[in-house]
Enzyme design. Structure first.
Site, PDB file in Angstrom:
ATOM      1  CG  ASN A 153      -2.013   1.009   1.137  1.00 43.69           C
ATOM      2  OD1 ASN A 153      -2.270   1.571   0.074  1.00 43.69           O
ATOM      3  ND2 ASN A 153      -2.691   1.253   2.243  1.00 43.69           N
ATOM      4  CG  ASP A 161       6.169   1.898   2.835  1.00 45.96           C
ATOM      5  OD1 ASP A 161       6.187   1.869   4.075  1.00 45.96           O
ATOM      6  OD2 ASP A 161       5.112   1.760   2.176  1.00 45.96           O
TER       7      ASP A 161
END
Length: 426
Positions: free
Chosen positions: A278, A305
């Site tokens: 995501n 991330d």
């Protein structure tokens, strides 16, 4: 303690590569030159012309401690960063308890001081417990050591809450960092809405889920004057609105992840949770926009991330697995192999996007290989292949679709304050 890095291949001020020696003393770079007398040093590392860069900087990692130590710990996450050549990383606040108070924040700082292998800066949350509408005490958290505020992991759903948060952060000259996701537009989506989601029979995530909230926040940032930083940009519409906002003078910066630059939704091989992240892997036209955005300066830097999860929870269908991909240990290698060796980016561009650009965005004491700076240094063997093997990760997380891929540019040494924190086994 005097240390010499002998015959390092590094970028000079003119942007050209050259062979130099690096003199390290008391944790700092004392001198950069040639023909220092080796006998004068306590320790000498013969680099033999291997590429040497400032320690990499990652402004977006998840270390899961406290609260989720079955996924990752500060010790394992920071060692994974060191293995990838990162010497400064910024840890997100989706923890338990959330660093939304001075006490909670300081408790995390205590663990960091004890266990972190690299420099770790901790984000504070924008609101209490991330999902609430109640603002934190921004001044108190800044005093406790927070360098920026974010609710990463969830988007701030209410414009009024984001506006008030931006106003408070702006008063303190602190950045607001945003995971942008309008949950009213999710409709149960688990991967990018496109041909591949239909083939797999999985609900899709619209591009506008991300870009519409960025557009909202950009206008709020203009109204409040805050420094607004967008996490993991993934769509062509997001790139467009950020480009327009920069042209209009809005103080906005943003990052992109290596996996969004390299993979697209049509690469997803099956309904398997390791492919679920995501933002999701997007379409080819989005990928092109991200590459173009880096090249024209719309996108400022690269961040991983890094988001580890337990093997069992990720080894499920998209419908049940959590979002997230690990990336600390091979981010540079991926960028070098897939983009530098193919001529899309230069080595200098990639290094800048992974060192001085993220450091400059947040005013960090990192990202530069200069005299007087901390001796945070990464050494890479550009001729040596590195095969991604999740079973050999320093991270506890193995959730990556790159397992088994071979990249060039293996990490040889990672130095933090002049001390070796990771070294390749010969």
């Amino acid at each position: 303690m005097k240390t010499l890095l002998k015959d390092a291949n590094l970028f000079t001020a003119s942007g050209e590569l050259g062979i130099f020696d690096i003199w390290i003393e008391d944790g700092k770079i004392y001198a950069i030159g040639q023909s220092f007398e080796e006998e004068a040093f306590d320790q000498v590392y013969a680099l033999d012309g291997k590429f040497t860069a400032p320690g990499l900087v990652d402004v977006h990692v998840h270390f899961r401690e406290p609260g989720f130590t079955y996924k990752e710990t500060i010790a394992t996450g920071s060692m994974a960063a060191a293995r990838g050549g990162f010497t400064t990383v910024c840890a997100m606040p989706n923890l338990d308890p959330v660093p939304d108070s001075k006490e909670n924040f300081q408790n995390i700082q205590t663990i960091l001081k004890k266990d972190a292998k690299v420099n770790v800066l901790q984000y504070a949350s924008l609101t209490k417990a991330l999902r609430s509408e109640e603002l934190v005490d921004y001044a108190q958290l800044k005093e406790a050591g927070a360098f920026a505020f974010t609710n990463d992991g969830v988007g701030v759903q209410t414009a009024g809450t984001m506006y008030l948060a931006m106003k408070e952060a702006a008063k303190l000259s602190m950045p607001v960092v945003a995971h942008t996701e309008d949950e009213s537009l999710l409709f149960g989506g688990v991967m990018h809405e496109g041909k591949r989601s239909k083939e797999l029979g999985l609900p899709g995530i619209l591009s506008v889920t991300e870009s519409s909230q960025i557009a909202r926040d950009l206008l709020l940032a203009e109204a409040t004057g805050v420094h607004y930083h967008v996490c993991h940009v993934s769509t062509k519409e997001s790139v467009r609105v950020i480009r327009d906002a920069k042209a209009a003078g809005v103080h906005v910066t943003c990052e992109v992840c290596p996996h969004h630059l390299r993979l697209v939704d049509e690469d997803i091989q099956s309904d398997f949770g390791f492919w679920k992240m995501n933002p999701p892997l997007r379409a080819t036209e989005d990928q092109k926009a991200l590459i173009d955005g880096l090249l024209d300066g719309t996108i400022d830097c690269i961040a991983t991330d890094h988001a580890p999860h337990g093997l069992e929870e990720k080894s499920q269908s998209f419908l049940n697995a959590p979002f997230g991909i690990v990336g600390s240990e091979y981010a540079f290698q991926l960028m070098y192999s897939q983009f530098v060796q193919t001529g899309i980016f230069t080595l200098k561009q990639v290094i800048d996007w992974m060192t001085k650009k993220p450091a400059d965005i947040f005013g960090l004491k990192a990202g530069y290989l200069d005299v007087g700076r901390p001796a945070d240094i990464a050494v890479f063997d550009l001729e040596q292949n590195y095969q991604v093997d999740a079973n050999k990760f320093e991270s506890m997380g193995v959730n990556t679709p790159f397992d088994g891929w071979t990249f060039s540019g293996d990490t040889v040494y990672t130095f933090v304050n002049g001390e070796v924190v990771w070294q390749r086994e010969e």
